[in-house]
Design an enzyme around this catalytic site. Structure first.
Site, PDB file in Angstrom:
ATOM      1  N   LYS A 111     -20.580  -6.495 -38.261  1.00 48.38           N
ATOM      2  CA  LYS A 111     -19.287  -6.156 -38.875  1.00 48.38           C
ATOM      3  C   LYS A 111     -19.003  -4.656 -38.701  1.00 48.38           C
ATOM      4  O   LYS A 111     -17.879  -4.255 -38.421  1.00 48.38           O
ATOM      5  CB  LYS A 111     -19.288  -6.505 -40.371  1.00 48.38           C
ATOM      6  CG  LYS A 111     -19.259  -7.978 -40.696  1.00 48.38           C
ATOM      7  CD  LYS A 111     -17.955  -8.680 -40.330  1.00 48.38           C
ATOM      8  CE  LYS A 111     -16.786  -8.226 -41.168  1.00 48.38           C
ATOM      9  NZ  LYS A 111     -15.557  -8.998 -40.817  1.00 48.38           N
TER      10      LYS A 111
ATOM     11  N   TYR B 279     -25.585  -9.549 -39.967  1.00 46.13           N
ATOM     12  CA  TYR B 279     -24.186  -9.733 -40.421  1.00 46.13           C
ATOM     13  C   TYR B 279     -23.497  -8.391 -40.567  1.00 46.13           C
ATOM     14  O   TYR B 279     -22.466  -8.132 -39.933  1.00 46.13           O
ATOM     15  CB  TYR B 279     -24.161 -10.498 -41.766  1.00 46.13           C
ATOM     16  CG  TYR B 279     -22.817 -10.387 -42.488  1.00 46.13           C
ATOM     17  CD1 TYR B 279     -21.668 -10.949 -41.942  1.00 46.13           C
ATOM     18  CD2 TYR B 279     -22.707  -9.703 -43.707  1.00 46.13           C
ATOM     19  CE1 TYR B 279     -20.431 -10.835 -42.590  1.00 46.13           C
ATOM     20  CE2 TYR B 279     -21.484  -9.590 -44.363  1.00 46.13           C
ATOM     21  CZ  TYR B 279     -20.345 -10.155 -43.794  1.00 46.13           C
ATOM     22  OH  TYR B 279     -19.132 -10.029 -44.427  1.00 46.13           O
TER      23      TYR B 279
ATOM     24  N   THR C 221     -16.204  -5.345 -44.872  1.00 50.50           N
ATOM     25  CA  THR C 221     -17.020  -5.564 -46.065  1.00 50.50           C
ATOM     26  C   THR C 221     -17.728  -4.290 -46.525  1.00 50.50           C
ATOM     27  O   THR C 221     -18.065  -3.424 -45.701  1.00 50.50           O
ATOM     28  CB  THR C 221     -18.077  -6.656 -45.745  1.00 50.50           C
ATOM     29  OG1 THR C 221     -19.100  -6.608 -46.733  1.00 50.50           O
ATOM     30  CG2 THR C 221     -18.741  -6.437 -44.398  1.00 50.50           C
ATOM     31  N   ASP C 222     -18.020  -4.220 -47.831  1.00 53.70           N
ATOM     32  CA  ASP C 222     -18.806  -3.090 -48.362  1.00 53.70           C
ATOM     33  C   ASP C 222     -20.224  -3.076 -47.781  1.00 53.70           C
ATOM     34  O   ASP C 222     -20.912  -2.065 -47.843  1.00 53.70           O
ATOM     35  CB  ASP C 222     -18.846  -3.116 -49.902  1.00 53.70           C
ATOM     36  CG  ASP C 222     -19.404  -4.397 -50.513  1.00 53.70           C
ATOM     37  OD1 ASP C 222     -19.809  -5.299 -49.765  1.00 53.70           O
ATOM     38  OD2 ASP C 222     -19.442  -4.471 -51.765  1.00 53.70           O
ATOM     39  N   GLU C 223     -20.672  -4.211 -47.231  1.00 53.87           N
ATOM     40  CA  GLU C 223     -22.047  -4.281 -46.741  1.00 53.87           C
ATOM     41  C   GLU C 223     -22.287  -3.352 -45.548  1.00 53.87           C
ATOM     42  O   GLU C 223     -23.436  -3.050 -45.228  1.00 53.87           O
ATOM     43  CB  GLU C 223     -22.420  -5.722 -46.382  1.00 53.87           C
ATOM     44  CG  GLU C 223     -22.329  -6.642 -47.593  1.00 53.87           C
ATOM     45  CD  GLU C 223     -23.037  -7.966 -47.410  1.00 53.87           C
ATOM     46  OE1 GLU C 223     -24.011  -8.026 -46.649  1.00 53.87           O
ATOM     47  OE2 GLU C 223     -22.597  -8.946 -48.044  1.00 53.87           O
TER      48      GLU C 223
HETATM   49  N1  LIG Z   1     -16.713 -13.387 -48.991  1.00 55.88           N
HETATM   50  C1  LIG Z   1     -16.860 -12.110 -49.339  1.00 55.88           C
HETATM   51  O1  LIG Z   1     -17.383 -11.812 -50.407  1.00 55.88           O
HETATM   52  C2  LIG Z   1     -16.339 -11.003 -48.444  1.00 55.88           C
HETATM   53  C3  LIG Z   1     -16.326  -9.703 -48.955  1.00 55.88           C
HETATM   54  C4  LIG Z   1     -15.804  -8.679 -48.149  1.00 55.88           C
HETATM   55  C5  LIG Z   1     -15.342  -8.971 -46.878  1.00 55.88           C
HETATM   56  N2  LIG Z   1     -15.404 -10.228 -46.396  1.00 55.88           N
HETATM   57  C6  LIG Z   1     -14.878 -10.484 -45.042  1.00 55.88           C
HETATM   58  O2  LIG Z   1     -13.730 -11.299 -45.193  1.00 55.88           O
HETATM   59  C7  LIG Z   1     -13.598 -12.157 -44.052  1.00 55.88           C
HETATM   60  C8  LIG Z   1     -13.452 -13.594 -44.507  1.00 55.88           C
HETATM   61  O3  LIG Z   1     -14.607 -13.961 -45.270  1.00 55.88           O
HETATM   62  P1  LIG Z   1     -14.706 -15.376 -45.989  1.00 55.88           P
HETATM   63  O4  LIG Z   1     -15.625 -15.211 -47.133  1.00 55.88           O
HETATM   64  O5  LIG Z   1     -13.365 -15.935 -46.188  1.00 55.88           O
HETATM   65  O6  LIG Z   1     -15.457 -16.214 -44.867  1.00 55.88           O
HETATM   66  P2  LIG Z   1     -15.549 -17.764 -44.547  1.00 55.88           P
HETATM   67  O7  LIG Z   1     -16.899 -17.948 -43.950  1.00 55.88           O
HETATM   68  O8  LIG Z   1     -15.140 -18.575 -45.722  1.00 55.88           O
HETATM   69  O9  LIG Z   1     -14.410 -17.972 -43.444  1.00 55.88           O
HETATM   70  C9  LIG Z   1     -14.516 -17.482 -42.144  1.00 55.88           C
HETATM   71  C10 LIG Z   1     -13.455 -18.196 -41.304  1.00 55.88           C
HETATM   72  O10 LIG Z   1     -13.517 -17.667 -39.974  1.00 55.88           O
HETATM   73  C11 LIG Z   1     -13.488 -18.761 -39.060  1.00 55.88           C
HETATM   74  N3  LIG Z   1     -14.164 -18.324 -37.826  1.00 55.88           N
HETATM   75  C12 LIG Z   1     -15.495 -18.035 -37.666  1.00 55.88           C
HETATM   76  N4  LIG Z   1     -15.712 -17.659 -36.396  1.00 55.88           N
HETATM   77  C13 LIG Z   1     -14.519 -17.704 -35.758  1.00 55.88           C
HETATM   78  C14 LIG Z   1     -14.096 -17.404 -34.442  1.00 55.88           C
HETATM   79  N5  LIG Z   1     -14.962 -17.002 -33.507  1.00 55.88           N
HETATM   80  N6  LIG Z   1     -12.790 -17.537 -34.147  1.00 55.88           N
HETATM   81  C15 LIG Z   1     -11.878 -17.967 -35.073  1.00 55.88           C
HETATM   82  N7  LIG Z   1     -12.233 -18.281 -36.320  1.00 55.88           N
HETATM   83  C16 LIG Z   1     -13.530 -18.136 -36.663  1.00 55.88           C
HETATM   84  C17 LIG Z   1     -14.192 -19.875 -39.782  1.00 55.88           C
HETATM   85  O11 LIG Z   1     -13.881 -21.160 -39.228  1.00 55.88           O
HETATM   86  C18 LIG Z   1     -13.650 -19.704 -41.206  1.00 55.88           C
HETATM   87  O12 LIG Z   1     -12.426 -20.354 -41.361  1.00 55.88           O
HETATM   88  C19 LIG Z   1     -14.814 -11.894 -43.183  1.00 55.88           C
HETATM   89  O13 LIG Z   1     -14.456 -11.022 -42.155  1.00 55.88           O
HETATM   90  C20 LIG Z   1     -15.808 -11.238 -44.119  1.00 55.88           C
HETATM   91  O14 LIG Z   1     -16.667 -10.374 -43.425  1.00 55.88           O
HETATM   92  C21 LIG Z   1     -15.896 -11.271 -47.150  1.00 55.88           C
END
Ligand SMILES: NC(=O)c1ccc[n+]([C@@H]2O[C@H](COP(=O)([O-])OP(=O)(O)OC[C@H]3O[C@@H](n4cnc5c(N)ncnc54)[C@H](O)[C@@H]3O)[C@@H](O)[C@H]2O)c1
Length: 333
Positions: free
Chosen positions: A149, A145, A121-123
């Site tokens: 990450k 968070y 993430t950009d964060e």
């Molecule tokens: N949403 C955003 O804006 C954004 C932006 C940049 C990066 N990201 C990154 O993208 C990834 C996905 O984000 P998202 O928004 O889809 O999140 P989300 O919260 O919708 O989904 C996370 C998924 O991970 C699963 N999970 C959590 N802990 C787990 C574990 N220990 N083992 C197996 N599965 C596990 C959850 O059940 C869920 O299905 C993350 O790594 C996040 O940091 C998200």
């Protein structure tokens, strides 16, 4: 290609899996712990695709990971705890999943000799007043968070330097689109607006985010997996920036909700003011975003309007208790 997609039942992961099956014909195994944010319903339309398998387990479970990775050419890791507010209230799960879980996956990928892509993430860069972060910018995360990450990213990089693992890191900006859990800004505002519930805006609403449609981010991850250089990090940012309060006003306009639903609430502790990613490096690999924010937001509002069956069980379940704790008021029905 045969992929192990961890966290594939969440928002971005499920969109990625759908895209890989539809556009590339990949055989996909999803390994997901199914936390509150992960739902098998998110994968309902790919369940019967050839080569699709689902494993219910955490990435920190070494035995389950060893079984699931068998036969995979590459691992893409989305698995994470992703809500900053929850990381402030209860950081434990963030550390387990991001630190221990990433370690277990890296070990399995090393053992198998599989390519490994970490979704980040950009964060991790923290807040920036002007300009944009490049991949060379220092990591200055602000919340449990983003700090956990960032720790995972460093571990991933170390596996390339130390063991020669073919690892890659993709750092995305704020994603939006279908299947996003309603605690996040855009679906929260859309569903509250559709229900006539107050729209809780943190602080003065002046935070700036760089928005990327989830289909563009998913395509960027696939592109880096295929064309990225091992050991490298790629920022994958969206085409448009928007101030939070303007996002809320656009949602009000698209849903026809009254403007006086806006309610300013106490800001999140340590809230980053602005995120901005420079994405020249991934653009040089041949990727670029296709969805502008205006069009993507309109499509997202339509999706939530048309998919009551997807969100109704969430809005009537545990999410209500979370919402009450977070905002000190109940959701309407
Ligand atoms: N949403 C955003 O804006 C954004 C932006 C940049 C990066 N990201 C990154 O993208 C990834 C996905 O984000 P998202 O928004 O889809 O999140 P989300 O919260 O919708 O989904 C996370 C998924 O991970 C699963 N999970 C959590 N802990 C787990 C574990 N220990 N083992 C197996 N599965 C596990 C959850 O059940 C869920 O299905 C993350 O790594 C996040 O940091 C998200």
């Amino acid at each position: 290609m045969k992929l192990l997609v961890c966290g594939g039942a969440g928002f971005i992961g499920s969109n990625f899996v759908r895209q890989r099956i539809a556009e590339h014909g990949d055989a996909v195994t999803v390994l997901d712990k199914l936390t509150y944010a992960g739902r098998e319903e998110n994968l309902a339309d790919v369940r019967d695709a050839p080569g699709f398998a689902f494993v219910h387990a955490g990435i920190e479970d070494a035995d389950a990971v060893a079984d699931a990775i068998a036969g995979a050419d590459a691992v893409v890791n989305f698995a994470a705890e992703t809500h900053v507010d929850r990381s402030i209230a209860a950081p434990d799960a963030f550390i387990t999943t991001h630190a221990l879980g990433t370690f277990m996956l890296l070990e399995a990928a090393r053992e198998r000799g599989a390519r490994y892509l970490q979704v980040s993430t950009d964060e991790v860069y923290g807040s920036i007043e002007r300009g944009s972060f490049t991949e060379e910018s220092p990591l200055l995360p602000s919340s449990p968070y983003s700090a956990s990450k960032a720790g995972a990213d460093l571990l991933v990089a170390s596996y390339h330097h130390t063991y020669g693992l073919e690892s890659l890191i993709c750092r995305g900006s704020n994603n939006y689109g279908p299947y996003q859990y309603p605690e996040k800004l855009i679906p929260l505002m859309i569903l509250n607006a559709l229900h006539g519930d107050p729209l809780p805006v943190y602080g003065d609403g002046g935070q700036v985010r760089n928005w990327i449609h989830v289909e563009d981010f998913a395509r960027g991850i696939g592109h880096v997996l295929a064309h990225g250089a091992p050991g490298e990090t790629y920022n994958v940012g969206g085409p448009d920036e928007a101030v939070n309060i303007d996002v809320v006003r656009r949602i009000i306009a698209l849903t026809g909700a009254p403007e006086d639903l806006i309610e300013y609430v106490a800001d999140r502790p340590g809230h980053d003011r602005r995120y901005s990613l420079g994405s020249e490096k991934v653009r040089a690999l041949g990727w670029e975003p296709r969805v502008r924010f205006d069009e993507g937001l309109e499509r997202t509002v339509e999706w939530y309007r048309d998919n009551r069956d997807w969100w109704a069980p969430i809005r009537s379940g545990d999410y209500r208790a979370y919402y009450e704790r977070q905002y000190g008021r109940s959701l309407g029905r």
